[in-house]
Scaffold this active site. Sequence first.
Site: not given
Ligand code: IVH
Length: 710
Positions: A110, A146, A148, A169
Site C-alpha cells: 500500500i 487499523e 500497521k 509475500r
Molecule cells: S493492508 C492490499 N493492513 O504493511 C492491501 N497491511 O504495504 C494489503 N501491514 O505488506 C495490505 N499492517 O505487510 C495492511 N493493518 C494492515 C497492515 C499491513 C501491516 C503491512 C503489510 C503490507 C505492508 C503495506
Amino acid sequence: MPPTETPPATPPSVRSATDAAPAPSAAPSDAVAAEIVALRAQLERWAHQYYVLDAPEVPDAEYDRAFRALQALEDSYPEFVTPNSPTQRVIGAVLDGLVPVRHAVPMLSIKTETDTTAEGARKFDASVRKALALAADAPAVEYTAELKFDGLALSLRYERGELAQAATRGDGETGEDVTHTIRTVDAIPRRLRGCAAPVLEVRGEVFMRRDDFESLNERQREAGGKTFVNPRNAAAGVVRQLDANIARQRPLAFFAYGIGEVDGWDVPATHAAMLDALAAMGVPVDADRAVVRGPEGLSDFHAGIAGRRNALPFDIDGVVYKVNDRALQQQLGFKSREPRWAVAHKYPAQEQLTTVRGIDVQVGRTGKLTPVARLAPVFVGGVTVTNATLHNLFELRRKDVRIGDTAIVRRAGDVIPEVVATVATERPRHPYVPNFRMPRQCPVCGSDVVREPGGVNHRCSGGLFCAAQRKQALLHFAQRRAMDIEGLGDKIVEQLVDSGMIRTLPDLYRMGLATLIALERMAEKSARNLLVALEGSKETTLPRFLFGLGIRNVGESTARDLARHFGSLDALMDATPEQLLEVADVGPIVAASVRTFFDQPHNREVVEQLRACGIHWQEGAPAERPVLPLAGKTFVLTGTLPTLTRDEAKDLLEAAGAKVASSVSKKTDYVVAGEEAGSKLEKARTLGVPVLDEPGLQALLADGARPPAA
Ligand code: IVH
C-alpha cells in the site's frame, strides 16, 4: 534485483539520496538521470539486505527518504520512469532454501503517507473523494482504521477450514512456503471455527512481541550468540527458519488484516465486518481498530494510537486507513499496483541514524560494567536520545562500534535505547580509531574489574565500596516497591554519596535536618518531607525489606517466596543451601546468591544496623502461615481497571499467593482486563484463557480469602 540501467560512475551514498543536488558542470537532465540510477541502485541494495538477507544496513526511515527522493525525481522527469524502478513494483525475492509459492491473488503493497501530521489523513480522504468524484457536500466517507504491524506479510491458505499452506509475500507474485514454521505459532489456528469453505486465504502480519524479542536477544547475548536488530528481523528469521524446532522456541504472534483467494465464502460487505467474521472463526484480529468517518475520524485515530504507541506490546510503524465499503473499494481499484482505497499513515521512526561521539562505561548496582555509546542527539521513538547501551564488550565487538561511526539507534516502547548496528559504508577512513577496551579498573572506584569465567559481563569487584554501586543500591532500596522512601531520587542520592555523607544503607536513617539542608538546592520543606518519608519507611514488610537489600538474583517475587517460606529474617539468614532449595521456584543460582550475601559479615552488619535504626515488620513462624488461596495461579493484567491501579491489583493478587506475569500464554490461568485492553485480551480469547473484569477479580479474591470448608 540488479537495475537495468548502467551503473553510476561513483557509488551511491545516503547523502546523494537526501540532497538530490545535480553536479553543476553536467547538463541538468544527465545529472538527473545519474541521480535516478544511483538512487535505484541504492534502494535495490537496501531492499536486498532487508528482504533477503534479513540484515538491513540502514533504518527504514532512511530507505523511505531515498524512496521519496526517487519518487520526486520521477514525478518531475516522467521520461525516466521505467517499469523496473523500485517505485513501480513490489520489491523482494525468493530465498533458495524454501519452496516458491505462486499467489493465486497477488499480495500487494500500500501507499505510504509520510506526513505524520493530521494533514496526512486529510490528503488521503481528499484523494478518495476525488477518485469517487464526490461532491463537496456529499457525506463523509466511512473508513476502517487499523494498526500497521511491523512484521512480515503472510498468506494463510485454509482449504475446507484446515490450514493447508502458509506463504510469505516474496515479490508479491511468488512467495515462499513457510508452512512448517507457521505451524509452530500458537496464535495461528490450524482449523477455522465454523467455516468449511473450499478456499479461504487469510492475509495478515506475523511479528514478534517486544517482550519476546527482548528475552530472545537476552538469551542470545548470554549464550554469546547473534542478536537480532529488531523484532521485525527476528520474526523474519524465525518464519524462514528451515528447522521448525528452532522456530518453536522463538514465539511469534499474528494479526489478520485482509483476505486473498476466496471460494465458497460469502465475503461480508464491509472490511470491518469481514475482520469480525475472521475473528469469529478464531483468527487473531487486533482489537485496536475502529470504524471512523471523514478525515477527522482518521486523524483522531492516528493521534489516539500515537499516545499509546509506546505502551503497545509490539512495534507499529503507523496506522492503516481503508475505505470500509468493499463495493467502493472495487470501484476505486488500483494505481500502479497499490490500492487507491488504502494508505499507511506513518509515525516518527523508532530507528534513526546518528554519530557515535564516544564510548563510556557505566557501573550498575550489581557492579556490572556496561559500555554506553555517547551519541550526537537524535530524535527517535518520541524522545531525544544522547546515550544508547551497547550491553557488553562482546556485543560491542560483534557490532564493531567505533568512535566516529554512523550507527542505527533504536528506541521502542519503554526499552532503553540501544545501538543495533553500525553502517560500515559510512565509516570515515581516517583517522584510525582503535578498538574499545574494557577498563581493568573500575572507572568509579578503581577496584579490579573481573569477568565471570565463560560469562559475557565484566564487573567491578568493589561492592558497596564503589560509589556507583552505592548510589544504585540506595536508589534500589528506596524505590516504591521496596522501602518506598518518597523524595529520595537520583539527584539527592548523588549528592549524599558524593559528599561522603552516606556510605552504607543505615546512614540514611542517621541524617539530621541540618545535614540535609546543607545540601545544594535542598529546601527546608523538602528536607523535612524526606525525613518524614524515612521515618514512615521504617514500618515495612519482610518481602519489601528483602527485595530492597538488593541481593543478586532476588527480585520482588523471590523475596516474597523466601519471606513466606522462612517466616523470619533470622531463619532465612541462617538457612543452609539445602533449606533454601526447598523454597518453590528457588534454584541453585538463587540459593547461592542468598548464601553468599548473608555470608559476608558486612552485609549482616548492615542488616543489624538497619534493625537498630528502627526498621521493623511483622514476622511469623512458617508453620503459622495459611495456605494462600491463589497459590500457583498465574494472572496477566491488561488495560485500565475502573478503580484499582495496576500496582494495587498486582499487590492484591500477590498477597493472595498468585503470580502476575507480563504476557499471556497457555500457562496463564486468568487475564484481568480493563478499558482499552489490547492484544493480551485478544490472545487470551484465542487461547481460551478465562477473562475477568475488576468485579470478577474482586469476587475471586473475596471467594479465595474465605477459609476452606473443614
Ligand atoms: S493492508 C492490499 N493492513 O504493511 C492491501 N497491511 O504495504 C494489503 N501491514 O505488506 C495490505 N499492517 O505487510 C495492511 N493493518 C494492515 C497492515 C499491513 C501491516 C503491512 C503489510 C503490507 C505492508 C503495506
